[in-house]
Enzyme design. Structure first.
Site, PDB file in Angstrom:
ATOM      1  N   ASN A 160       0.822  -1.212   0.000  1.00  0.00           N
ATOM      2  CA  ASN A 160       0.000   0.000   0.000  1.00  0.00           C
ATOM      3  C   ASN A 160       0.857   1.263   0.000  1.00  0.00           C
ATOM      4  OD1 ASN A 160       0.846  -0.608   2.647  1.00  0.00           O
ATOM      5  ND2 ASN A 160      -0.859   0.524   3.552  1.00  0.00           N
ATOM      6  N   ASN A 192      -9.034  -1.730  11.419  1.00  0.00           N
ATOM      7  CA  ASN A 192      -9.762  -2.539  10.437  1.00  0.00           C
ATOM      8  C   ASN A 192      -9.044  -3.879  10.263  1.00  0.00           C
ATOM      9  OD1 ASN A 192     -11.572  -3.288   8.426  1.00  0.00           O
ATOM     10  ND2 ASN A 192     -10.524  -2.140   6.821  1.00  0.00           N
ATOM     11  N   ASP A 228       0.168  -6.040  12.522  1.00  0.00           N
ATOM     12  CA  ASP A 228      -0.593  -5.232  11.559  1.00  0.00           C
ATOM     13  C   ASP A 228      -0.169  -3.772  11.673  1.00  0.00           C
ATOM     14  OD1 ASP A 228      -2.305  -5.050   9.424  1.00  0.00           O
ATOM     15  OD2 ASP A 228      -4.113  -4.815  10.626  1.00  0.00           O
TER      16      ASP A 228
END
Length: 416
Positions: free
Chosen positions: A96, A279, A306
């Protein structure tokens, strides 16, 4: 690199020295001797630390570093330094970035920027071009360049046929396909877990169904294609049950859970603190209990921090508009070690290596050195001065943790 680790308690169930306290002699990046007391006849550097424990180097399957394109959030070099100081010797960097890691030149560039660091950076290529879920990216070329898996970070594959083709195609070269578990039509504009707390706060909720429905779909596709699938950061009781049944069937499925989803319930959002906006969202205690049981019985293969740095400008705004995500490398061990035994925490931080082709070296004479150094007994309250990341968006700020990290010895280097 030559040094001696003094009086180190070895935590490695694959080693004949497991649970023993020994000196470890390292010469030119190789463990040359493990013994009760090693005389320093060559005047090597000695590392002697309070209650020193060592284990195989820790691994994280999902971190974001921003570079290229989002260096204001984090850079590769500082991200790798953060990983090292947090005890990780290898990390998978998500795609990303800007531009998204789409092709072999992107992967080569990332590998080049991370070369010669103590931490091994394992790039994850985008599954679809620009992560737009329309066309597959250049998967085989990226694999040849060094990508270890393919994922559109936090973006679900909307088209089931596209995921089917990806699973069929990657069977030829045994690559790991990752599919984020979210059915967006069910989730809608939900910004937290749909439960009692969302009703009390008036925030739009995303139900467990939005995750478990996507997991069920992906498992049907996996069974049809007989491919290899990884589902990152599951968070619901239903997802655990679905994956448990899939493993009983013999499907080639692996999954992870984010450490903060094991630690916090959605009640933390009662005061609209955006640090807890992640999320998948924080769920209820029933889901946490199912995740922990899934980790204990092997249904969930690994944990991940994460790690997702977000700038203060994107966090300190209205809850609905705030960005998702938390940094997690610095708190990964301290949080896990609060929930599990030290041995189990180390197991969870090393278990995913084989799935993502990270190097594994047990603690034995003659092995390449790849060690995490830590003290599992220290208790402290996590504060901003414990953060090494460029962004400071930690979900664990002001929470009590157990166990601090000294650093790593890996790739013929050490970071303390």
């Amino acid at each position: 690199m030559n040094l001696i680790l003094k009086s180190a308690r070895i935590i490695d169930t694959n080693s004949s020295h497991h649970n023993a306290t020994k000196d470890i002699l390292i010469e030119n990046g190789i463990i040359s001797k493990i013994a009760k007391n090693i005389e320093n006849i060559n005047n090597y550097k000695e590392i002697e630390l309070e209650n020193l424990h060592v284990s195989q180097g820790w691994f994280d399957s999902s971190v974001c570093f921003g570079e290229p394109g989002f260096e204001d959030r984090e850079t590769i070099q500082n991200g790798l330094n953060t990983a090292a100081k947090s005890g990780f010797t290898s990390v998978c960097m998500q795609a990303n970035t800007k531009p998204v890691l789409n092709n072999n030149s992107d992967i080569f560039a990332i590998k080049g920027r991370s070369a010669n660091h103590a931490v091994s950076l394992l790039p994850v290529g985008a599954l679809t071009t620009n992560s737009d879920s329309l066309d597959l990216a250049e998967l085989f070329d990226m694999l040849q360049a060094g990508a270890v898996a393919f994922s559109d970070y936090k973006i679900p594959v909307k088209n089931p046929n596209l995921l089917k083709i990806a699973l069929q195609y990657t069977k030829q070269f045994k690559a790991v396909v990752c599919s984020f578990p979210l059915e967006q039509q069910i989730s809608g504009k939900g910004v937290m877990n749909e439960e009692l707390t969302s009703t009390k706060t008036g925030l739009k909720g995303s139900p467990n169904l939005a995750e478990s429905m996507q997991v069920a779909r992906d498992l049907f596709l996996l069974e049809y294609t007989e491919g290899q699938l990884h589902i990152p950061t599951i968070s619901t009781k239903e997802s655990v049950e679905l994956i448990r049944e899939a493993k009983k069937k013999g499907l080639n499925i692996t999954c992870s859970a984010a450490i903060h989803n094991l630690f916090f319930t959605d009640e933390m959002l009662s005061d609209f603190n955006t640090q807890y906006k992640v999320n998948p969202p924080l769920r209820i205690q029933t889901d946490i209990d199912a995740l922990i049981e899934g980790l204990k019985d092997g249904t969930i293969d690994m944990v991940t921090s994460d790690h997702n740095p977000v700038t203060i400008e994107d966090k300190n705004i209205e809850f609905e508009n705030a960005a998702y995500g938390t940094i997690g490398l610095e708190t990964a061990f301290g949080a896990l070690n609060t929930l599990f035994t030290t041995e189990k925490s180390v197991e969870l931080l090393t278990k995913g290596k084989a799935i993502f082709n990270a190097n594994t070296h047990c603690i034995e004479e003659g092995q390449t050195v790849d060690l995490s150094l830590f003290n599992p007994e220290t208790k402290y309250t996590f504060a901003k001065n414990n953060i090494f990341s460029k962004s400071k968006n930690s979900i664990f700020l002001n929470h009590d943790l157990r166990g601090n990290v000294y650093g790593i010895v890996a790739n013929n280097k050490h970071v303390l």
